[in-house]
Scaffold this motif. Structure first.
Motif, PDB file in Angstrom:
ATOM      1  N   LYS A   1     124.942 -11.566  45.975  1.00  0.00           N
ATOM      2  CA  LYS A   1     124.818 -11.611  44.516  1.00  0.00           C
ATOM      3  C   LYS A   1     125.926 -10.820  43.824  1.00  0.00           C
ATOM      4  N   GLU A   2     126.229  -9.617  44.293  1.00  0.00           N
ATOM      5  CA  GLU A   2     127.283  -8.819  43.660  1.00  0.00           C
ATOM      6  C   GLU A   2     128.647  -9.490  43.832  1.00  0.00           C
ATOM      7  N   LEU A   3     128.831 -10.211  44.940  1.00  0.00           N
ATOM      8  CA  LEU A   3     130.107 -10.873  45.182  1.00  0.00           C
ATOM      9  C   LEU A   3     130.302 -12.100  44.305  1.00  0.00           C
ATOM     10  N   SER A   4     129.240 -12.579  43.662  1.00  0.00           N
ATOM     11  CA  SER A   4     129.382 -13.773  42.827  1.00  0.00           C
ATOM     12  C   SER A   4     130.319 -13.510  41.661  1.00  0.00           C
ATOM     13  N   ARG A   5     130.446 -12.256  41.241  1.00  0.00           N
ATOM     14  CA  ARG A   5     131.359 -11.943  40.148  1.00  0.00           C
ATOM     15  C   ARG A   5     132.815 -12.106  40.587  1.00  0.00           C
ATOM     16  N   THR A   6     133.064 -12.105  41.890  1.00  0.00           N
ATOM     17  CA  THR A   6     134.430 -12.250  42.397  1.00  0.00           C
ATOM     18  C   THR A   6     134.721 -13.659  42.875  1.00  0.00           C
ATOM     19  N   SER A   7     133.748 -14.529  42.867  1.00  0.00           N
ATOM     20  CA  SER A   7     133.800 -15.912  43.370  1.00  0.00           C
ATOM     21  C   SER A   7     133.970 -15.973  44.880  1.00  0.00           C
ATOM     22  N   ALA A   8     133.710 -14.849  45.577  1.00  0.00           N
ATOM     23  CA  ALA A   8     133.823 -14.831  47.039  1.00  0.00           C
ATOM     24  C   ALA A   8     132.517 -15.191  47.726  1.00  0.00           C
ATOM     25  N   ASP A   9     131.419 -15.233  46.980  1.00  0.00           N
ATOM     26  CA  ASP A   9     130.113 -15.415  47.611  1.00  0.00           C
ATOM     27  C   ASP A   9     129.952 -16.806  48.220  1.00  0.00           C
ATOM     28  N   ILE A  10     130.479 -17.826  47.559  1.00  0.00           N
ATOM     29  CA  ILE A  10     130.288 -19.200  48.049  1.00  0.00           C
ATOM     30  C   ILE A  10     130.979 -19.418  49.390  1.00  0.00           C
ATOM     31  N   PRO A  11     132.283 -19.119  49.505  1.00  0.00           N
ATOM     32  CA  PRO A  11     132.895 -19.317  50.824  1.00  0.00           C
ATOM     33  C   PRO A  11     132.318 -18.396  51.891  1.00  0.00           C
ATOM     34  N   LEU A  12     131.891 -17.189  51.510  1.00  0.00           N
ATOM     35  CA  LEU A  12     131.295 -16.303  52.509  1.00  0.00           C
ATOM     36  C   LEU A  12     129.987 -16.884  53.030  1.00  0.00           C
ATOM     37  N   ARG A  13     129.128 -17.361  52.130  1.00  0.00           N
ATOM     38  CA  ARG A  13     127.861 -17.948  52.585  1.00  0.00           C
ATOM     39  C   ARG A  13     128.115 -19.135  53.504  1.00  0.00           C
ATOM     40  N   GLY A  14     129.143 -19.911  53.191  1.00  0.00           N
ATOM     41  CA  GLY A  14     129.476 -21.034  54.057  1.00  0.00           C
ATOM     42  C   GLY A  14     129.865 -20.579  55.453  1.00  0.00           C
ATOM     43  N   ARG A  15     130.681 -19.552  55.532  1.00  0.00           N
ATOM     44  CA  ARG A  15     131.088 -19.035  56.842  1.00  0.00           C
ATOM     45  C   ARG A  15     129.891 -18.494  57.609  1.00  0.00           C
ATOM     46  N   LEU A  16     129.047 -17.715  56.939  1.00  0.00           N
ATOM     47  CA  LEU A  16     127.878 -17.151  57.609  1.00  0.00           C
ATOM     48  C   LEU A  16     126.947 -18.257  58.101  1.00  0.00           C
ATOM     49  N   ALA A  17     126.744 -19.274  57.267  1.00  0.00           N
ATOM     50  CA  ALA A  17     125.856 -20.376  57.660  1.00  0.00           C
ATOM     51  C   ALA A  17     126.402 -21.113  58.874  1.00  0.00           C
ATOM     52  N   ARG A  18     127.714 -21.342  58.904  1.00  0.00           N
ATOM     53  CA  ARG A  18     128.308 -22.052  60.036  1.00  0.00           C
ATOM     54  C   ARG A  18     128.232 -21.239  61.324  1.00  0.00           C
ATOM     55  N   MET A  19     128.112 -19.926  61.204  1.00  0.00           N
ATOM     56  CA  MET A  19     127.973 -19.076  62.388  1.00  0.00           C
ATOM     57  C   MET A  19     126.510 -18.861  62.774  1.00  0.00           C
ATOM     58  N   GLY A  20     125.593 -19.514  62.053  1.00  0.00           N
ATOM     59  CA  GLY A  20     124.183 -19.443  62.404  1.00  0.00           C
ATOM     60  C   GLY A  20     123.458 -18.224  61.888  1.00  0.00           C
ATOM     61  N   VAL A  21     124.023 -17.538  60.897  1.00  0.00           N
ATOM     62  CA  VAL A  21     123.361 -16.365  60.328  1.00  0.00           C
ATOM     63  C   VAL A  21     122.164 -16.812  59.501  1.00  0.00           C
ATOM     64  N   ARG A  22     121.029 -16.174  59.745  1.00  0.00           N
ATOM     65  CA  ARG A  22     119.809 -16.487  58.998  1.00  0.00           C
ATOM     66  C   ARG A  22     119.723 -15.600  57.762  1.00  0.00           C
ATOM     67  N   ALA A  23     119.304 -16.176  56.639  1.00  0.00           N
ATOM     68  CA  ALA A  23     119.157 -15.429  55.396  1.00  0.00           C
ATOM     69  C   ALA A  23     117.691 -15.390  54.990  1.00  0.00           C
ATOM     70  N   MET A  24     117.181 -14.196  54.760  1.00  0.00           N
ATOM     71  CA  MET A  24     115.819 -14.020  54.244  1.00  0.00           C
ATOM     72  C   MET A  24     115.952 -13.325  52.890  1.00  0.00           C
ATOM     73  N   THR A  25     115.859 -14.118  51.835  1.00  0.00           N
ATOM     74  CA  THR A  25     116.093 -13.609  50.487  1.00  0.00           C
ATOM     75  C   THR A  25     114.792 -13.161  49.836  1.00  0.00           C
ATOM     76  N   GLU A  26     114.939 -12.411  48.738  1.00  0.00           N
ATOM     77  CA  GLU A  26     113.812 -11.877  47.971  1.00  0.00           C
ATOM     78  C   GLU A  26     112.796 -11.218  48.900  1.00  0.00           C
TER      79      GLU A  26
END
Length: 658
Positions: A557-582
């Motif tokens: 969320k904090e990285l969204s101000r830098t526009s880096a969050d979208i490509p980072l989430r893509g990289r993490l997802a492709r590496m199989g990282v699980r996200a448990m939000t809220e």
């Protein structure tokens, strides 16, 4: 003297001679005061002119009431901007730079919160900036918009600008007319290439007629391969060639990304460098009159020299690189490229502040945006040199020591670790963040030139500091991970239950390779920034099975101000990282954690061999109370744990004050 001869060579542009090939390109600095440029903006541009930039393209001015996009936009359709801009333009020209003003309209992608007007577009398509639709322009409104561009150009000329840059990049209004996907008109403004480019060609032709043959006219375009519906290189080059054939445009500048792929528009370190060079090379092959400028992640003099020397462009636009070091061009011309403070492509204070509608600054150059009050990146010698002891060589201490030495003080800096940089150096060990290590190397070079005494592996106590008898002590001892694992959104738990079971680590311990963590890791990330997420990426690259738990609704969320969050989430997802939000962790079991979902209250036990906790640090200040009676200054995380920009800021501020 320069080792960048092609970059530093002059070039002719519509009767002007640019002293080198470096452009400080257009970007929204957001520094207007009630819609008028003032001291802050003027000093910001002048610093880059004094720093050697050949051409400066001032912040875009909206040409029409339907194009207002930021709180800091300059007034549209208002002659009051003319005398205000003249005060800014003349000093820039006196400093040797050609100065241009960009004219823009975002078309469908407006912001109703700021314009309070409908978004005008070719075909009434929806906005990719807010959730609104747009108004399909009538023929009369198209004519009104053409004249609005011309009127804006005339105001620019009266203000002393030597030209204008007509904005057709990032799927803006002109680009929307060019693109068949967004231009579905069946009249003379749509359909064939001739019709789709009629709008932009008419604007440029009328500006040339109104402003004369001595007036520079540039055209800003962009490239993107993220969506098939956007203009690809062959279509873009055909459009550029058509405009060049008129003889009215003097240069074409090519950016990257746009409203449909915003993360590419100001590319962070997650993207390759010299992004548009292959496209500008194609454009160079189709133009016969205009110069071609390559922008988007050129960043360094080395990159810029390579682009010019290889014939991929005539000019390079280095924006963030000259925000980070406004004297990049001058240092390069003087053969001192090693003294250029390199941009680290983080976007935290340039785009990161702009995205929150503040005036922009820079993480590693906190004088950016404060040139009018701090004197830019040029330092006034101290009235009386003093002996200054800086304790701690993290960002705050490094900058305090450097600036104090620049001003003539005798500076010694002591660091308990074997290397400078503190936690910021550790961030440079995360994937693709080696530009931070480059910055640390830059500080070491500057210390050697400034004769700053650097003492590593040196932990000073109060008695040793008193014995040294410095005139002033700067305490920059940083912060430490919270040993209790307190989570902000489980406020009833002062300590994470189960920490005593072991296998709990901080991001710093992970990056220092002090932890044995096994094959599966939970990263509790409360910050939504690189401290936790860069560590998670690092672990995933090592082949660990990573689960990120965050109280936020999405990763980064904090990285969204830098526009880096979208490509980072893509990289993490492709590496199989699980996200448990809220979610949060009410208990650690030593071999896994209980994860509680805030929305449902449900709990899930997630197995893991280790837990990495990225929560708020605690200030580390072992000296202030012990140094009563000495002149002391507490700065950076030692005063309160925050992100790196504020440590650099306080280091610069105290260095100027001492």
């Amino acid at each position: 003297m320069t080792s960048h001869p092609r970059l530093m060579s002059p070039v002719a542009l519509r009767g002007h001679t640019l002293r080198n090939r470096i452009v400080f390109g257009a970007h929204t600095a957001n520094m207007s005061v009630e819609g008028l440029p003032g001291e802050r903006f003027g000093a910001y541009l002048l610093e880059r002119a004094l720093g050697g930039a050949a051409m400066i393209v001032a912040e875009p001015v909206p040409v029409h009431r339907t194009g207002v996009l930021t709180r800091g936009n300059f007034r549209h359709s208002d002659d009051s901007v003319i005398p205000a801009f003249r005060k800014i333009v003349e000093p820039v020209k006196e400093a040797g730079a050609v100065i241009i003003q960009q004219l823009y309209h975002i078309g469908a992608h407006g912001d109703s919160d700021l314009s309070f007007s409908p978004h005008w577009s070719p075909s009434g398509a929806p906005s990719y900036h807010d959730s609104d639709g747009s108004h399909r322009m009538t023929k009369a409104e198209i004519e009104e918009m053409i004249e609005a561009h011309v009127a804006a150009a005339i105001r620019s000329q009266k203000a002393g600008f030597q030209g204008v840059e007509v904005w057709a990049a990032y799927h803006s209004l002109l680009d929307q007319f060019w693109t068949p996907w967004s231009n579905t008109r069946d009249d003379e403004w749509g359909g064939s290439l001739e019709n789709r480019t009629r709008f932009s060609r008419t604007i440029i032709e009328r500006i040339r007629r109104a402003c004369g043959e001595d007036f520079v006219i540039g055209l800003a375009v962009s490239t993107s391969d993220s969506h098939d519906v956007l203009l690809q290189t062959d279509s873009l080059s055909e459009i550029v060639a058509l405009h060049d054939a008129t003889g009215h445009i003097d240069y074409v500048t090519c950016g990257h990304g746009g409203y449909l792929d915003f993360e590419r528009l100001m590319p962070t370190f997650l993207f390759a460098e010299k992004l548009t060079a292959p496209v500008t090379e194609v454009l160079k092959g189709v133009v016969k009159h205009a110069l071609v400028t390559s922008e988007a992640h050129v960043r360094t003099p080395e990159n810029a020299e390579a682009v010019i020397a290889s014939g991929q462009a005539d000019l390079v636009s280095i924006v963030r690189g000259q925000i980070a070091d406004p004297h990049l061009a001058r240092k390069t011309a003087e053969g001192r490229a090693e003294d250029v403070r390199g941009c680290i492509s983080c976007n935290q204070m340039c785009w990161g502040r702009r995205s929150r509608d503040y005036w922009i600054s820079c993480l590693i150059n906190p004088s950016a945006g404060r040139e009018w009050e701090w004197g830019g990146d040029r330092f006034t010698p101290a009235a009386k040199p003093r002996s200054v002891l800086v304790v701690g060589a993290g960002p705050a201490g490094l900058e305090a020591a450097r600036v104090a030495a620049e001003r003539g003080h005798r500076v010694e800096i002591a660091e308990a670790a074997p290397q400078i940089g503190g936690q910021f150096r550790l961030a440079g060990l995360q994937p693709r963040r080696a530009q931070i290590i480059d910055l640390m190397n830059w500080y070491e070079r500057q210390f050697e030139k400034l004769q700053v005494r650097l003492r590593l592996n040196t932990y000073l106590d109060a008695e040793e500091i008193r014995a040294a008898a410095p005139d002033a002590v700067v305490i920059a001892t940083g912060s430490l991970p919270d040993p209790e694992g307190f989570q902000r959104w489980l406020p009833g738990l002062s300590r994470l239950p189960g920490m005593e079971r072991g296998n709990v680590w901080s991001p710093e311990e992970i990056m220092r390779r002090e932890a044995k963590i096994g094959d599966s890791v939970i990263v509790l990330d409360e910050g939504g920034n690189w401290r936790g997420l860069g560590t998670a990426w690092h672990l995933a690259e090592q082949g660990k099975q990573v689960t990120i738990v965050t109280p936020e609704p999405y990763i980064g969320k904090e990285l969204s101000r830098t526009s880096a969050d979208i490509p980072l989430r893509g990289r993490l997802a492709r590496m199989g990282v699980r996200a448990m939000t809220e979610s949060a962790i009410p208990e650690w079991h030593g071999d896994g954690a209980t994860v509680r979902n805030f929305l449902t209250g449900e709990e899930e036990r997630v197995p893991a061999t280790a837990l990495v906790i990225s929560t708020t640090n605690r200030a580390f200040d072992p000296l202030s109370e012990e140094l009563q009676g000495l002149e002391t200054h507490l700065i950076g995380d030692a005063a309160a744990p925050r992100l790196a920009p504020y440590a650099f800021h306080e280091g610069r501020k105290i260095g100027l004050k001492l």
